[in-house]
Design a protein around this motif. Structure first.
Motif, PDB file in Angstrom:
ATOM      1  N   ASP A 122       0.820  -1.213   0.000  1.00 41.92           N
ATOM      2  CA  ASP A 122       0.000   0.000   0.000  1.00 41.92           C
ATOM      3  C   ASP A 122       0.851   1.259   0.000  1.00 41.92           C
ATOM      4  O   ASP A 122       0.595   2.207  -0.749  1.00 41.92           O
ATOM      5  N   LYS A 294     -11.650   5.709   1.389  1.00 36.64           N
ATOM      6  CA  LYS A 294     -11.033   5.512   0.074  1.00 36.64           C
ATOM      7  C   LYS A 294      -9.608   4.982   0.222  1.00 36.64           C
ATOM      8  O   LYS A 294      -9.210   4.024  -0.443  1.00 36.64           O
ATOM      9  N   THR A 295      -8.835   5.592   1.114  1.00 38.12           N
ATOM     10  CA  THR A 295      -7.460   5.152   1.337  1.00 38.12           C
ATOM     11  C   THR A 295      -7.416   3.729   1.876  1.00 38.12           C
ATOM     12  O   THR A 295      -6.596   2.910   1.458  1.00 38.12           O
ATOM     13  N   GLU A 298      -8.109   1.299  -0.915  1.00 43.74           N
ATOM     14  CA  GLU A 298      -6.947   1.181  -1.791  1.00 43.74           C
ATOM     15  C   GLU A 298      -5.859   0.325  -1.152  1.00 43.74           C
ATOM     16  O   GLU A 298      -5.210  -0.485  -1.831  1.00 43.74           O
ATOM     17  N   GLU A 301      -6.909  -3.344  -1.288  1.00 38.00           N
ATOM     18  CA  GLU A 301      -6.740  -3.856  -2.644  1.00 38.00           C
ATOM     19  C   GLU A 301      -5.274  -4.131  -2.954  1.00 38.00           C
ATOM     20  O   GLU A 301      -4.938  -5.112  -3.620  1.00 38.00           O
TER      21      GLU A 301
END
Length: 334
Positions: A122, A294-295, A298, A301
């Motif tokens: 990340d 959102k962070t 991400e 993912e």
């Protein structure tokens, strides 16, 4: 911030060789020392104050980049220094790096970033702009010469003495990337961006005044809506360590609207060892959207993608071992 998402260690691909930068540099012969003495790192006797030292590194890197006509891509010299901040200093490493040729440096940097991507995909993904250029299969020769000059300038000014310690407290004494990023920015660019990083003396003072044992409790969160390169986080982490606390026991969330600043904060989060609960986002913290969600998505993912790649790598290694064993059996039978 909840613990339902926590960065997970990767299952290493069995048999994956250690990257070249992680290996002990080969001993240099006396002949090599005589012929390449100018490429031998010498102990740095510059400013003793860590902040002055960081500024001196930035000055020398800027001079090296522009004197060698590196161009306007400020992510390249910034990413070069960021990669070097991620290595731990071992005897002979500085000399080994100084003796690399310009065309050998991109591979060194990609292996450094890849090595850390395995643990924190990340953060390395957040710093994509800092290392994307190094993956170019057909790099610009002039740019490589400038990168080579930047590498030599950073190493010769004692970068590894500042960021290469095993002890996270020692390598967190200064933010090397902040003065470099602000130095690379054009004055007008900084003005319209409103990018003015808070000096370390101010962030240290703020951390010392506001953070004490009555205030700092493991599990609490530190949120920086305009994180820049993360200097405030550095001061708080050092203050926690001075109080006998571990930054790993706290949540850290920093966000910045500028991708390069967020990338620097992500690299610094690794250098300063802020721990597994640290997330760095690139978003407008004043926008109505939930930038933390959102962070976090991400980051999740990125870890899932890492796991898929590592599973594939392990499968490939297993098949290769099976085929090698089959060849041995067939050879013995013949």
């Amino acid at each position: 911030m909840s613990d339902d998402f926590m960065p997970r260690a990767a299952t290493q691909a069995t048999g994956r060789p250690a990257p070249s930068w992680a290996k002990k540099p080969p001993p240099r012969s006396k002949a090599a020392t005589r012929t390449t003495g100018k490429n031998t790192a010498r102990k740095y006797f510059g400013p003793r104050d860590p902040q002055d030292h960081a500024r001196k590194i930035a000055e020398n890197v800027l001079e090296a980049w522009y004197q060698n006509f590196g161009g306007n891509s400020i992510d390249v010299p910034l990413g070069t220094v960021a990669a070097l901040c991620l290595v731990r200093n071992v005897p002979g490493l500085a000399d080994w790096i100084l003796n690399l040729q310009p065309e050998e440096l991109p591979r060194l940097f990609t292996e450094i970033y890849l090595g850390h991507w395995i643990n924190r995909p990340d953060l390395i993904n957040r710093a994509l702009r800092l290392h994307d250029w190094a993956w170019n299969p057909d790099p610009d020769k002039q740019q490589l010469r400038a990168v080579h000059a930047v590498t030599r300038a950073a190493i010769s000014t004692g970068l590894l003495d500042l960021t290469g310690h095993d002890d996270p407290w020692q390598r967190s004494e200064a933010d090397v990337l902040s003065p470099l990023l602000t130095g690379l920015r054009h004055k007008s660019d900084k003005k319209w961006r409103g990018e003015y990083h808070t000096p370390a003396c101010i962030t240290d003072l703020m951390a010392n005044v506001t953070v004490d044992k009555e205030f700092a409790k493991p599990g609490m969160s530190f949120h920086e809506p305009a994180v820049g390169s993360g200097t405030m986080f550095r001061s708080v982490a050092q203050r926690l360590r001075d109080l006998g606390l571990n930054p790993h026991d706290f949540h850290w969330y920093g966000v910045d609207i500028d991708a390069l600043s967020a990338g620097c904060a992500a690299i610094n989060a690794i250098v300063w060892d802020l721990g597994p609960r640290c997330l760095i986002g690139c978003a407008d913290s004043l926008a109505p959207e939930d930038d933390y969600a959102k962070t976090r998505a991400e980051a999740k993912e990125a870890f899932e993608e890492r796991d898929r790649y590592m599973d594939t790598a392990n499968t490939i290694v297993a098949w290769r071992r099976a085929f090698a064993l089959l060849d041995e059996v067939e050879t013995a039978a013949a």
